[in-house]
Enzyme design. Structure first.
Site: not given
Ligand code: GCU
Length: 429
Positions: A269, A410
């Site tokens: 992420s 995710h």
């Molecule tokens: C949010 C953000 C993302 C990121 C994510 C994370 O969803 O919008 O860009 O990758 O957090 O780091 O968990």
């Protein structure tokens, strides 16, 4: 302002960024028909208009240009003069994880900046090894005590993002936080395959909120201290975290159990955005892994699908150099798109992991970055992703650029690790 009031205000501000991003998830475009058309910046054309025809043209001329564009427009530049880090072994446990591994806790500090407490590195090396082993290095969201199932690791005392479910109370970890990230770091699985694991808490480098720089490395090393105003081209938090990954690699170069020439950098992420940027800049990383990195990471910014530049720069302005915000709703003006970030890893192996339910991160846009970076790998006679079609679920593809879209959402799963480690071995790590 009273300390309580300023803490409350800060908490509200941090939640505002995360909440804003989350609230946008239901409003984003997830319809392929509405993505629109776009033109990507050319990978193989120099700023002066001439063609990049050879691997040498890429390495000597185009690569430095692209790297500079990323510093100027996206992540910013690490200031010069931070100097070399120092390492101090704090603890060694030879029978860690039931005898499977040796665990070392090492403090990485910066003699030029004593005010910064440094990085608490946790290194596991497999006891079954007969010589130096390849290593996977990455930052965690929750700290070493959250990554490891072992309960004798000191709790991180650093600032943490509010999270009741993870046992974070008043921005600090508690006993309830132990192991809460261990499913994302399957240590036994990785060690059994002959890899060492090196990890640290990203907040050791900079607390992840808009004002985190004030107590993090960026503020502490700034000449004018906390009064700093960040200008276009100055480093954002992703650059600071990536700098930390390179200092971890410096430390691994001094560890005889590890072959630092076979070190991968991994991140999930926002930390996947970070691993891509660390791997782009520091060519000592032999393999670069992005897990669900999405917008500002592996996903093409010009594709209007899932998170957008407008959302990310509003919710998390501190991650980037200020210039990047000017591309909100104006992506076509940006001189780079994320296929060029993937290309900066060339000719080293790189892997992009997506998850099918993680539409916010635009799995197809992540695939397309790998696809459009492939011509750069071809200059080195390496196969890229090897297909112009995003593969089906749980069907990894790729030669020197790996890609898969995993079932589920995710997260980092054993499936992801299995693909990354197999790909590492296939590519000589
Ligand atoms: C949010 C953000 C993302 C990121 C994510 C994370 O969803 O919008 O860009 O990758 O957090 O780091 O968990």
């Amino acid at each position: 302002m009273s300390p309580l009031r300023s803490t409350l205000l800060l908490t509200a501000m941090i939640l505002a960024g995360e909440d804003f991003a989350e609230a946008q998830q239901s409003k984003a475009n997830y319809d392929e028909a509405r993505v629109g058309s776009y033109t990507l910046p050319e990978a193989l054309v120099l700023a002066d208009g001439s063609a990049v025809k050879t691997a040498g043209d890429w390495t000597q001329r185009r690569r430095p240009e692209v790297l500079k564009l990323y510093q100027d427009h996206v992540y910013g530049r690490v200031p010069v003069g931070l100097g070399a880090p120092a390492f101090q072994v704090k603890a060694v446990k030879k029978d860690a994880l039931g005898g499977k591994a040796t665990r070392k806790l090492i403090q990485i500090t910066l003699p030029s900046c004593p005010a910064w407490e440094g990085i608490e590195l946790m290194l596991y090396t497999p006891n079954a090894a007969t010589g130096p082993v390849p290593c996977v290095a990455g930052l965690s969201f929750g700290g070493n005590h959250a990554v490891s199932p072992e309960t004798d690791i000191p709790l991180s005392t650093r600032w943490m993002r509010p999270n009741k479910e993870k046992g974070i109370v008043d921005n600090r970890a508690t006993e309830a936080s132990r192991g809460n990230e261990s499913s994302r770091w399957p240590l036994a699985l990785i060690l059994d395959q002959g890899f060492a694991v090196a990890t640290a808490y990203y907040g050791d480098i900079e607390p992840d909120h808009a004002e985190g720089w004030k107590t993090g490395l960026r503020g502490l090393t700034a000449k004018d201290g906390t009064a700093t105003v960040w200008n276009n081209g100055d480093w954002g938090a992703i650059s600071a975290w990536a700098w930390g990954l390179s200092r971890i690699l410096d430390c691994l170069e001094t560890e005889t159990a590890v072959d630092a020439k076979r070190c991968a950098v991994i991140g999930h992420s926002r930390l996947g955005k970070t691993s891509l940027w660390a791997g782009a800049q520091d060519e000592r990383f032999a393999f670069v892994i992005s897990n669900n990195s999405g917008e500002g990471g592996a996903a093409l910014m010009r594709r209007n699908f899932g998170e957008t530049t407008a959302v990310i720069t509003k919710a998390f302005p501190h991650w980037f150099t200020p210039t990047y915000t000017s591309y909100a709703n104006n992506e076509a003006a940006c001189p780079v798109d994320q296929h060029l970030l993937i290309a900066l890893a060339a000719p080293r192996p790189i892997y992009i992991g997506s998850a099918v339910e993680d539409e916010w991160a635009d799995p197809k846009g992540e695939f397309l970055s790998g696809y459009h970076a492939s011509p750069v790998y071809a200059l080195f006679d390496h196969p890229g992703v090897g297909t112009d079609q995003q593969p089906g679920i749980d069907t990894p593809v790729g030669g020197r650029i790996g890609y898969h879209v995993r079932n589920g959402g995710h997260d980092v799963k054993d499936y992801d690790w299995q693909q990354y480690l197999a790909f590492a071995r296939k590519n000589g790590l």
